[in-house]
Design a protein around this motif. Structure first.
Motif, PDB file in Angstrom:
ATOM      1  N   VAL A   1       6.863   0.407   1.163  1.00 19.85           N
ATOM      2  CA  VAL A   1       7.612   0.417  -0.104  1.00 19.85           C
ATOM      3  C   VAL A   1       7.873   1.852  -0.566  1.00 19.85           C
ATOM      4  O   VAL A   1       8.979   2.193  -1.005  1.00 19.85           O
ATOM      5  N   GLY A   2       6.864   2.708  -0.448  1.00 18.63           N
ATOM      6  CA  GLY A   2       7.021   4.092  -0.883  1.00 18.63           C
ATOM      7  C   GLY A   2       8.070   4.825  -0.073  1.00 18.63           C
ATOM      8  O   GLY A   2       8.896   5.569  -0.630  1.00 18.63           O
ATOM      9  N   SER A   3       8.053   4.615   1.244  1.00 19.26           N
ATOM     10  CA  SER A   3       9.038   5.282   2.103  1.00 19.26           C
ATOM     11  C   SER A   3      10.449   4.811   1.798  1.00 19.26           C
ATOM     12  O   SER A   3      11.388   5.613   1.728  1.00 19.26           O
ATOM     13  N   LEU A   4      10.612   3.496   1.601  1.00 22.49           N
ATOM     14  CA  LEU A   4      11.939   2.962   1.263  1.00 22.49           C
ATOM     15  C   LEU A   4      12.397   3.463  -0.104  1.00 22.49           C
ATOM     16  O   LEU A   4      13.574   3.797  -0.300  1.00 22.49           O
ATOM     17  N   ALA A   5      11.470   3.519  -1.064  1.00 27.47           N
ATOM     18  CA  ALA A   5      11.812   3.964  -2.421  1.00 27.47           C
ATOM     19  C   ALA A   5      12.251   5.423  -2.431  1.00 27.47           C
ATOM     20  O   ALA A   5      13.088   5.830  -3.248  1.00 27.47           O
ATOM     21  N   LEU A   6      11.694   6.226  -1.512  1.00 24.79           N
ATOM     22  CA  LEU A   6      12.063   7.635  -1.429  1.00 24.79           C
ATOM     23  C   LEU A   6      13.352   7.864  -0.645  1.00 24.79           C
ATOM     24  O   LEU A   6      13.763   9.010  -0.452  1.00 24.79           O
ATOM     25  N   GLY A   7      13.964   6.766  -0.211  1.00 22.76           N
ATOM     26  CA  GLY A   7      15.235   6.878   0.498  1.00 22.76           C
ATOM     27  C   GLY A   7      15.097   7.052   1.994  1.00 22.76           C
ATOM     28  O   GLY A   7      16.053   7.457   2.667  1.00 22.76           O
ATOM     29  N   GLY A   8      13.933   6.761   2.539  1.00 21.33           N
ATOM     30  CA  GLY A   8      13.736   6.893   3.982  1.00 21.33           C
ATOM     31  C   GLY A   8      14.496   5.835   4.753  1.00 21.33           C
ATOM     32  O   GLY A   8      14.814   4.765   4.234  1.00 21.33           O
ATOM     33  N   TRP A   9      14.812   6.134   5.997  1.00 26.55           N
ATOM     34  CA  TRP A   9      15.465   5.155   6.866  1.00 26.55           C
ATOM     35  C   TRP A   9      14.562   3.936   7.016  1.00 26.55           C
ATOM     36  O   TRP A   9      13.335   4.055   7.073  1.00 26.55           O
ATOM     37  N   VAL A  10      15.164   2.775   7.109  1.00 22.32           N
ATOM     38  CA  VAL A  10      14.385   1.545   7.257  1.00 22.32           C
ATOM     39  C   VAL A  10      13.528   1.607   8.517  1.00 22.32           C
ATOM     40  O   VAL A  10      12.337   1.272   8.505  1.00 22.32           O
ATOM     41  N   ALA A  11      14.118   2.062   9.634  1.00 24.77           N
ATOM     42  CA  ALA A  11      13.382   2.102  10.903  1.00 24.77           C
ATOM     43  C   ALA A  11      12.191   3.055  10.818  1.00 24.77           C
ATOM     44  O   ALA A  11      11.087   2.725  11.274  1.00 24.77           O
ATOM     45  N   VAL A  12      12.394   4.231  10.226  1.00 23.61           N
ATOM     46  CA  VAL A  12      11.313   5.207  10.089  1.00 23.61           C
ATOM     47  C   VAL A  12      10.220   4.660   9.167  1.00 23.61           C
ATOM     48  O   VAL A  12       9.018   4.827   9.432  1.00 23.61           O
ATOM     49  N   SER A  13      10.620   3.986   8.093  1.00 22.52           N
ATOM     50  CA  SER A  13       9.647   3.388   7.174  1.00 22.52           C
ATOM     51  C   SER A  13       8.795   2.343   7.891  1.00 22.52           C
ATOM     52  O   SER A  13       7.574   2.265   7.687  1.00 22.52           O
ATOM     53  N   LEU A  14       9.429   1.548   8.741  1.00 19.98           N
ATOM     54  CA  LEU A  14       8.699   0.534   9.503  1.00 19.98           C
ATOM     55  C   LEU A  14       7.718   1.180  10.473  1.00 19.98           C
ATOM     56  O   LEU A  14       6.568   0.729  10.614  1.00 19.98           O
ATOM     57  N   LEU A  15       8.160   2.235  11.158  1.00 18.58           N
ATOM     58  CA  LEU A  15       7.289   2.920  12.114  1.00 18.58           C
ATOM     59  C   LEU A  15       6.084   3.549  11.413  1.00 18.58           C
ATOM     60  O   LEU A  15       4.947   3.451  11.893  1.00 18.58           O
ATOM     61  N   LEU A  16       6.312   4.203  10.279  1.00 22.82           N
ATOM     62  CA  LEU A  16       5.207   4.814   9.528  1.00 22.82           C
ATOM     63  C   LEU A  16       4.199   3.759   9.077  1.00 22.82           C
ATOM     64  O   LEU A  16       2.982   3.955   9.173  1.00 22.82           O
ATOM     65  N   SER A  17       4.706   2.620   8.594  1.00 22.61           N
ATOM     66  CA  SER A  17       3.820   1.534   8.160  1.00 22.61           C
ATOM     67  C   SER A  17       3.021   0.997   9.338  1.00 22.61           C
ATOM     68  O   SER A  17       1.827   0.681   9.207  1.00 22.61           O
ATOM     69  N   GLY A  18       3.691   0.878  10.498  1.00 24.13           N
ATOM     70  CA  GLY A  18       2.994   0.414  11.694  1.00 24.13           C
ATOM     71  C   GLY A  18       1.902   1.366  12.129  1.00 24.13           C
ATOM     72  O   GLY A  18       0.807   0.943  12.530  1.00 24.13           O
ATOM     73  N   ILE A  19       2.176   2.678  12.065  1.00 19.13           N
ATOM     74  CA  ILE A  19       1.160   3.678  12.426  1.00 19.13           C
ATOM     75  C   ILE A  19      -0.055   3.567  11.505  1.00 19.13           C
ATOM     76  O   ILE A  19      -1.206   3.596  11.957  1.00 19.13           O
ATOM     77  N   VAL A  20       0.199   3.414  10.198  1.00 16.43           N
ATOM     78  CA  VAL A  20      -0.904   3.239   9.236  1.00 16.43           C
ATOM     79  C   VAL A  20      -1.702   1.984   9.589  1.00 16.43           C
ATOM     80  O   VAL A  20      -2.944   1.986   9.557  1.00 16.43           O
ATOM     81  N   GLY A  21      -1.010   0.902   9.938  1.00 16.76           N
ATOM     82  CA  GLY A  21      -1.684  -0.341  10.272  1.00 16.76           C
ATOM     83  C   GLY A  21      -2.540  -0.230  11.518  1.00 16.76           C
ATOM     84  O   GLY A  21      -3.682  -0.730  11.554  1.00 16.76           O
ATOM     85  N   VAL A  22      -2.017   0.426  12.566  1.00 18.93           N
ATOM     86  CA  VAL A  22      -2.791   0.590  13.803  1.00 18.93           C
ATOM     87  C   VAL A  22      -4.021   1.456  13.555  1.00 18.93           C
ATOM     88  O   VAL A  22      -5.126   1.163  14.033  1.00 18.93           O
ATOM     89  N   LEU A  23      -3.846   2.538  12.808  1.00 18.81           N
ATOM     90  CA  LEU A  23      -4.974   3.414  12.495  1.00 18.81           C
ATOM     91  C   LEU A  23      -6.038   2.702  11.659  1.00 18.81           C
ATOM     92  O   LEU A  23      -7.247   2.960  11.792  1.00 18.81           O
ATOM     93  N   THR A  24      -5.578   1.774  10.793  1.00 19.66           N
ATOM     94  CA  THR A  24      -6.497   1.093   9.874  1.00 19.66           C
ATOM     95  C   THR A  24      -7.262  -0.038  10.553  1.00 19.66           C
ATOM     96  O   THR A  24      -8.463  -0.199  10.350  1.00 19.66           O
ATOM     97  N   PHE A  25      -6.574  -0.822  11.377  1.00 18.17           N
ATOM     98  CA  PHE A  25      -7.162  -2.060  11.880  1.00 18.17           C
ATOM     99  C   PHE A  25      -7.504  -2.041  13.366  1.00 18.17           C
ATOM    100  O   PHE A  25      -7.957  -3.054  13.897  1.00 18.17           O
ATOM    101  N   SER A  26      -7.276  -0.918  14.049  1.00 19.69           N
ATOM    102  CA  SER A  26      -7.507  -0.914  15.499  1.00 19.69           C
ATOM    103  C   SER A  26      -8.020   0.442  15.952  1.00 19.69           C
ATOM    104  O   SER A  26      -7.782   1.470  15.314  1.00 19.69           O
ATOM    105  N   ASP A  27      -8.724   0.412  17.092  1.00 17.20           N
ATOM    106  CA  ASP A  27      -9.175   1.655  17.721  1.00 17.20           C
ATOM    107  C   ASP A  27      -8.225   2.089  18.829  1.00 17.20           C
ATOM    108  O   ASP A  27      -8.502   3.078  19.530  1.00 17.20           O
ATOM    109  N   ALA A  28      -7.130   1.363  19.013  1.00 18.68           N
ATOM    110  CA  ALA A  28      -6.173   1.674  20.079  1.00 18.68           C
ATOM    111  C   ALA A  28      -5.512   3.022  19.821  1.00 18.68           C
ATOM    112  O   ALA A  28      -5.228   3.367  18.667  1.00 18.68           O
ATOM    113  N   PRO A  29      -5.268   3.819  20.885  1.00 21.16           N
ATOM    114  CA  PRO A  29      -4.553   5.098  20.715  1.00 21.16           C
ATOM    115  C   PRO A  29      -3.149   4.853  20.159  1.00 21.16           C
ATOM    116  O   PRO A  29      -2.373   4.088  20.740  1.00 21.16           O
TER     117      PRO A  29
END
Length: 433
Positions: free
Chosen positions: A15-43
């Motif tokens: 939501v923050g990335s979209l609100a700041l005018g970020g590209w939808v694709a980049v916002s999705l990728l950033l959210s995914g990176i946060v999710g992987v770092l939060t819930f997984s030990d995968a590189p």
């Protein structure tokens, strides 16, 4: 880390990335990176690279740029102009007369472009000057074009149905077939509204054109033959099982180029312009899909989709209550996001819930597209309204008011689809079993 906090981090990043005018694709990728770092030990790097490759290498995605290119080719040809002259002679006796031209023209062009924006822009360019010159009510005409342009999302070959089919992993051919009857139903609802409006406002309907003989009408309709041949070639090859959507898209591009060459509309400038726009649009959609696939991976690590599906089952909501809540959600989302973004953002999370409620994913795809269509004619982010505003210079509020009756027709279409699911499922069940 607490699971609830992790989910809030993912949603907050998106939501923050979209609100700041970020590209939808980049916002999705950033959210995914946060999710992987939060819930997984995968590189993260390895997960990102493998997921982006696997999501981009789907063979069914090859149909996407081809159908977009086909629409771009036709957009730059005289065939788009032939829509008006070929349809208009047959509408003189209907209440509203030529006010129906945008509806039918959008229906025909949607069947060869698959894009709502391209459909809206083409019909605006072709039909608007002619109708205003004849004295038709400007507000009705603009509202009709805005509403009818949404048919580009539903009538096959629909780009957004391809996106949903890839995201939901369901048959694109079945989705295409499922969109036919609902598309015809919306055309009927739009024409019914225009007839009622014209009967209530006879002073705002332009006088009829000079009477034409049957032979003159047939000569005018002859201009539609190339477009109809193209539609039949592309669509029938899919329906009859002769070719996959990707194969038929390739055939459609070749036929479009040949027809444009035959009519003298094909030159290097139009060829490269169409190819460039098709490449830009296709890359944008593919980038969004790749970002959504990575976010889906992250959400899978969190276990949220399964938990939501279980929560829906525990709540004991009936199907109608669930669909009513989803309809409100999609209409609100459509005010701020484009249709493709809505589908890639929500499909992974909502589909398990929907299937847990016993809803057919093919039917849900058509329902989803119908609700997304409403967003195309609702401010502040109504794509069709922006197209019309750019081409006419009209105020966005004026265009929104003009399109509102057609928003209500789409809402009625959703109600009918929920009450009679066979509208979307009957034809694919008959053809595919």
């Amino acid at each position: 880390m607490n699971e609830t906090v992790g989910i809030f981090l993912i949603v907050g990043t998106l939501v923050g990335s979209l609100a700041l005018g970020g590209w939808v694709a980049v916002s999705l990728l950033l959210s995914g990176i946060v999710g992987v770092l939060t819930f997984s030990d995968a590189p993260v790097g390895r997960a990102l690279s493998s997921n982006l490759w696997s999501s981009s290498a789907e063979w069914s995605l090859a149909a996407l740029p081809l159908f977009i290119w086909m629409g771009e080719i036709l957009f730059r040809s005289r065939m788009s102009g032939d829509l008006f002259s070929g349809i208009s002679p047959w509408l003189q006796r209907l209440p509203g007369r030529l006010s129906h031209v945008p509806v039918l023209a959008c229906g025909v062009f949607a069947a060869v472009s698959g894009s709502s924006a391209a459909t809206c822009a083409t019909v605006t360019k072709v039909a608007l000057p002619e109708l205003l010159k004849r004295g038709y009510d400007e507000k009705l005409v603009l509202g009709t074009i805005a509403g009818s342009g949404t048919l580009g999302l539903l009538i096959p070959p629909s780009i957004i149905l391809i996106v949903y089919g890839v995201a939901a992993e369901v048959s694109i051919a079945r989705l295409f077939v499922a969109g036919v009857v609902p598309g015809l139903m919306i055309i009927g609802l739009y024409m019914a509204y225009i007839m009622v409006w014209s009967l209530l406002n006879p002073d705002k309907v332009a006088p009829p054109d000079p009477v034409q003989t049957l032979l003159q009408k047939l000569r005018a309709t002859r201009r539609l033959i190339p477009v109809m041949v193209l539609i039949c070639t592309v669509i029938s090859s899919i329906y009859m099982g002769i070719a996959s959507p990707t194969d038929s898209a390739a055939v459609g591009v070749v036929f479009s180029l040949l027809l444009c060459w035959w009519f003298g509309d094909l030159n290097w400038k139009s060829f490269f312009a169409g190819l460039y726009n098709a490449a830009m649009t296709s890359c944008m959609i593919a980038f969004i899909l790749a970002g959504a696939a990575f976010l889906t991976l992250a959400m899978g690590y969190s276990g949220l989709p399964a938990k939501l599906a279980g929560a829906i089952g525990d709540l004991g909501l009936n199907v109608y209550a669930l669909l009513a809540a989803l309809s409100v959600f999609f209409i609100l989302a459509g005010m701020f996001l484009d249709g493709i973004s809505i589908i890639v953002l929500t499909t992974a999370v909502l589909l398990p819930m929907v299937q847990a409620a016993g809803i057919d994913p093919i039917w849900f795809g058509i329902y989803l597209v119908l609700t997304v269509e409403m967003g195309l004619i609702t401010p502040p982010v109504g794509l069709n309204l922006f197209v019309l505003q750019g081409m006419t210079g009209k105020d966005l509020l004026f265009l929104s008011k003009a399109a509102f009756p057609f928003f209500l027709m789409l809402l009625l279409a959703v109600v009918l689809l929920v009450m009679f699911p066979g509208i979307a499922t009957w034809l694919p069940n008959q053809m595919f079993g």
